[in-house]
Design a protein around this motif. Structure first.
Motif, mmCIF file in Angstrom:
data_model
loop_
_atom_site.group_PDB
_atom_site.id
_atom_site.type_symbol
_atom_site.label_atom_id
_atom_site.label_comp_id
_atom_site.label_asym_id
_atom_site.label_seq_id
_atom_site.Cartn_x
_atom_site.Cartn_y
_atom_site.Cartn_z
ATOM 1 N N TYR A 69 23.203 11.547 5.936
ATOM 2 C CA TYR A 69 23.288 11.358 4.494
ATOM 3 C C TYR A 69 24.412 12.165 3.849
ATOM 4 C CZ TYR A 69 18.835 8.862 4.779
ATOM 5 O OH TYR A 69 17.846 7.966 5.077
ATOM 6 N N PRO A 70 24.530 13.476 4.142
ATOM 7 C CA PRO A 70 25.651 14.228 3.551
ATOM 8 C C PRO A 70 27.007 13.681 3.974
ATOM 9 C CG PRO A 70 23.985 15.719 4.387
ATOM 10 C CD PRO A 70 23.616 14.359 4.879
ATOM 11 N N PHE A 71 27.091 13.201 5.217
ATOM 12 C CA PHE A 71 28.354 12.650 5.711
ATOM 13 C C PHE A 71 28.733 11.393 4.933
ATOM 14 C CE2 PHE A 71 30.633 9.825 8.674
ATOM 15 C CZ PHE A 71 31.746 10.618 8.937
ATOM 16 N N ILE A 72 27.741 10.512 4.704
ATOM 17 C CA ILE A 72 27.998 9.282 3.949
ATOM 18 C C ILE A 72 28.333 9.597 2.502
ATOM 19 C CG2 ILE A 72 26.961 7.137 3.111
ATOM 20 C CD1 ILE A 72 25.315 7.082 5.702
ATOM 21 N N LEU A 73 27.580 10.522 1.916
ATOM 22 C CA LEU A 73 27.819 10.885 0.518
ATOM 23 C C LEU A 73 29.186 11.511 0.311
ATOM 24 C CD1 LEU A 73 24.315 12.301 -0.490
ATOM 25 C CD2 LEU A 73 25.351 10.136 -1.205
ATOM 26 N N SER A 74 29.688 12.216 1.316
ATOM 27 C CA SER A 74 31.015 12.828 1.184
ATOM 28 C C SER A 74 32.099 11.772 1.043
ATOM 29 C CB SER A 74 31.302 13.724 2.397
ATOM 30 O OG SER A 74 31.379 12.949 3.587
ATOM 31 N N PHE A 75 31.901 10.597 1.646
ATOM 32 C CA PHE A 75 32.863 9.510 1.513
ATOM 33 C C PHE A 75 32.668 8.743 0.205
ATOM 34 C CE2 PHE A 75 33.290 10.161 6.054
ATOM 35 C CZ PHE A 75 34.649 9.935 6.272
ATOM 36 N N LEU A 76 31.433 8.696 -0.278
ATOM 37 C CA LEU A 76 31.151 7.946 -1.499
ATOM 38 C C LEU A 76 31.441 8.741 -2.761
ATOM 39 C CD1 LEU A 76 27.770 6.198 -0.582
ATOM 40 C CD2 LEU A 76 30.042 5.169 -0.650
ATOM 41 N N ALA A 77 31.509 10.051 -2.652
ATOM 42 C CA ALA A 77 31.644 10.882 -3.853
ATOM 43 C C ALA A 77 32.912 10.563 -4.632
ATOM 44 C CB ALA A 77 31.615 12.363 -3.462
ATOM 45 N N LEU A 78 34.057 10.477 -3.949
ATOM 46 C CA LEU A 78 35.327 10.231 -4.649
ATOM 47 C C LEU A 78 35.371 8.847 -5.294
ATOM 48 C CD1 LEU A 78 38.127 11.138 -5.461
ATOM 49 C CD2 LEU A 78 38.976 10.348 -3.229
ATOM 50 N N PRO A 79 35.093 7.746 -4.568
ATOM 51 C CA PRO A 79 35.137 6.434 -5.243
ATOM 52 C C PRO A 79 34.117 6.297 -6.356
ATOM 53 C CG PRO A 79 34.300 6.217 -2.999
ATOM 54 C CD PRO A 79 34.856 7.592 -3.120
ATOM 55 N N LEU A 80 32.916 6.857 -6.178
ATOM 56 C CA LEU A 80 31.917 6.775 -7.241
ATOM 57 C C LEU A 80 32.341 7.591 -8.454
ATOM 58 C CD1 LEU A 80 28.542 6.994 -5.265
ATOM 59 C CD2 LEU A 80 29.525 4.998 -6.415
ATOM 60 N N GLY A 81 32.973 8.749 -8.202
ATOM 61 C CA GLY A 81 33.469 9.555 -9.308
ATOM 62 C C GLY A 81 34.564 8.846 -10.081
ATOM 63 N N LEU A 82 35.503 8.196 -9.350
ATOM 64 C CA LEU A 82 36.572 7.448 -10.012
ATOM 65 C C LEU A 82 36.013 6.263 -10.787
ATOM 66 C CD1 LEU A 82 39.317 7.432 -7.224
ATOM 67 C CD2 LEU A 82 39.390 8.661 -9.402
ATOM 68 N N TYR A 83 35.011 5.594 -10.220
ATOM 69 C CA TYR A 83 34.398 4.457 -10.912
ATOM 70 C C TYR A 83 33.725 4.910 -12.200
ATOM 71 C CZ TYR A 83 31.570 0.288 -11.708
ATOM 72 O OH TYR A 83 30.996 -0.824 -12.272
ATOM 73 N N ALA A 84 33.014 6.034 -12.115
ATOM 74 C CA ALA A 84 32.354 6.551 -13.313
ATOM 75 C C ALA A 84 33.360 6.950 -14.373
ATOM 76 C CB ALA A 84 31.467 7.743 -12.941
ATOM 77 N N TRP A 85 34.473 7.538 -13.945
ATOM 78 C CA TRP A 85 35.495 8.027 -14.883
ATOM 79 C C TRP A 85 36.276 6.880 -15.516
ATOM 80 C CZ3 TRP A 85 40.927 9.943 -13.384
ATOM 81 C CH2 TRP A 85 41.572 10.455 -14.507
ATOM 82 N N LEU A 86 36.654 5.875 -14.682
ATOM 83 C CA LEU A 86 37.536 4.812 -15.151
ATOM 84 C C LEU A 86 36.801 3.585 -15.687
ATOM 85 C CD1 LEU A 86 40.179 4.927 -12.258
ATOM 86 C CD2 LEU A 86 40.366 5.934 -14.543
ATOM 87 N N VAL A 87 35.526 3.420 -15.357
ATOM 88 C CA VAL A 87 34.789 2.227 -15.771
ATOM 89 C C VAL A 87 33.590 2.578 -16.649
ATOM 90 C CG1 VAL A 87 33.527 0.185 -14.986
ATOM 91 C CG2 VAL A 87 35.527 0.974 -13.709
ATOM 92 N N VAL A 88 32.696 3.385 -16.117
ATOM 93 C CA VAL A 88 31.460 3.680 -16.843
ATOM 94 C C VAL A 88 31.742 4.459 -18.121
ATOM 95 C CG1 VAL A 88 29.219 4.826 -16.719
ATOM 96 C CG2 VAL A 88 30.124 3.637 -14.705
ATOM 97 N N LEU A 89 32.584 5.502 -18.044
ATOM 98 C CA LEU A 89 32.868 6.320 -19.228
ATOM 99 C C LEU A 89 33.534 5.521 -20.344
ATOM 100 C CD1 LEU A 89 32.792 9.074 -20.570
ATOM 101 C CD2 LEU A 89 34.967 9.626 -19.432
ATOM 102 N N PRO A 90 34.568 4.681 -20.059
ATOM 103 C CA PRO A 90 35.131 3.863 -21.142
ATOM 104 C C PRO A 90 34.116 2.914 -21.778
ATOM 105 C CG PRO A 90 36.669 3.970 -19.312
ATOM 106 C CD PRO A 90 35.399 4.599 -18.844
ATOM 107 N N PHE A 91 33.225 2.336 -20.947
ATOM 108 C CA PHE A 91 32.181 1.481 -21.511
ATOM 109 C C PHE A 91 31.288 2.280 -22.448
ATOM 110 C CE2 PHE A 91 32.700 -1.809 -18.081
ATOM 111 C CZ PHE A 91 32.861 -2.880 -18.947
ATOM 112 N N ALA A 92 30.897 3.464 -22.020
ATOM 113 C CA ALA A 92 30.041 4.300 -22.858
ATOM 114 C C ALA A 92 30.749 4.676 -24.159
ATOM 115 C CB ALA A 92 29.633 5.558 -22.091
ATOM 116 N N GLN A 93 32.035 4.967 -24.079
ATOM 117 C CA GLN A 93 32.792 5.297 -25.290
ATOM 118 C C GLN A 93 32.891 4.088 -26.223
ATOM 119 O OE1 GLN A 93 36.426 6.774 -23.511
ATOM 120 N NE2 GLN A 93 35.802 8.912 -23.815
ATOM 121 N N ALA A 94 33.052 2.899 -25.652
ATOM 122 C CA ALA A 94 33.094 1.688 -26.487
ATOM 123 C C ALA A 94 31.778 1.483 -27.214
ATOM 124 C CB ALA A 94 33.426 0.476 -25.622
ATOM 125 N N PHE A 95 30.668 1.701 -26.509
ATOM 126 C CA PHE A 95 29.367 1.593 -27.163
ATOM 127 C C PHE A 95 29.253 2.597 -28.311
ATOM 128 C CE2 PHE A 95 27.529 0.116 -22.859
ATOM 129 C CZ PHE A 95 27.976 -1.166 -23.106
#
Length: 307
Positions: A6-32
């Motif tokens: 699990y930690p090994f898999i999460l280490s690979f997912l952390a960066l793309p999920l962080g970028l997705y949250a920063w570039l997609v989720v956060l702008p949507f939240a700001q628009a709302f």
């Protein structure tokens, strides 16, 4: 052992999920957030006004409501026409040929036809818009379609199709269909290739014609593919702004007769400086897109057919 992975898999997912949250989720939240304020975009101060922006949107008969109506027309026509043409061409290419010794064949040169139909997919939307803007141009500006109509003795709009209120939305939808149908032809062809030819041959031996074979064999087996295509084409219909912006006069003209929701968002946000209203319309577009996907997946469910 599983707990160590699990930690090994999460280490690979952390960066793309962080970028997705920063570039997609956060702008949507700001628009709302912005949609609930009176922010104009030119100041750092704003007040929360609740749902007032959404009420104002649906009272705007000058820009927003025409854009919603035009987008609704595209949303209905584009998926229906594109899927119908894609299924027809794919069926003809795969099983539209001769029946030789009980074996169903496709038409000669099917691969070449697929390449020709797929060609618009390699062009950007801006290039497609520029090409078709010239095709729809007035006769005195070398408009290909106007010249062709005049050649065979048929009337053509003096100002071109894009400057004529009665034709401009039809012209936009036609280009959207032309640019999309090749992809779905290949998509449906791939799905049809997975259907065993024995099924078609058995249907033909039982006396079924091509039309009966399509509606009773092919279409039921391609239901999930059609469902997916409908969702994606609905998104294309809601996202027609770039084509309208580049191809039509006044970026949605003439006189707003080709205005779409994306264009209304752009005009509210930048030329008019109404960032809060633009965000509110963007939120509406987001929930409409989400609703279409949910409805298509939830109410379009069908028991899978095993081959």
């Amino acid at each position: 052992m599983k707990h160590r992975t699990y930690p090994f898999i999460l280490s690979f997912l952390a960066l793309p999920l962080g970028l997705y949250a920063w570039l997609v989720v956060l702008p949507f939240a700001q628009a709302f957030q912005i949609s609930l304020t009176d922010w104009s975009g030119s100041t750092n101060s704003f007040d929360y006004i609740g749902l007032a922006n959404f009420a104002e949107l649906f009272d705007d008969d000058r820009l927003v409501m025409p854009a919603i109506r035009h987008t609704a027309v595209i949303l209905v026509v584009l998926p229906a026409v594109t899927i119908a043409l894609g299924l027809f061409f794919a069926f003809m290419l795969n099983v539209g040929g001769k029946v030789t010794r009980g074996r169903v064949e496709g038409v000669p040169g099917a691969r070449f036809h697929k390449i020709v139909f797929f060609f618009p997919q390699v062009l950007s939307v801006a290039i497609i818009a520029i090409i078709w803007r010239q095709v729809y141009a007035p006769p005195n500006f070398g408009g290909l379609l106007s010249r062709a109509l005049e050649t065979v003795g048929l009337p053509a709009p003096a100002n071109g199709f894009l400057a004529t209120k009665e034709f401009v939305l039809i012209a936009v939808i036609s280009v959207l269909v032309w640019s999309s149908v090749g992809f779905y032809l290949v998509y449906f062809s791939s799905a049809m290739a997975a259907i065993p030819r024995d099924i078609y041959e058995a249907a033909i031996l039982d006396g079924a014609g091509r039309v009966q074979t399509f509606f009773r064999v092919t279409l039921p087996l391609l239901f999930e593919s059609v469902q997916t295509a409908w969702i994606y084409l609905s998104i294309v219909a809601l996202d027609a702004f770039v084509l309208v912006y580049v191809m039509t006069p006044e970026k949605g003209g003439p006189d707003g007769h080709s205005e779409v929701v994306g264009g209304a968002i752009w005009k509210l946000a930048f030329p008019q400086g109404e960032q809060a209203l633009a965000s509110a319309l963007g939120v509406v577009l987001f929930f409409v897109s989400l609703s279409i996907a949910v409805i298509a997946l939830r109410f379009g469910r069908k028991d899978s057919i095993e081959l």
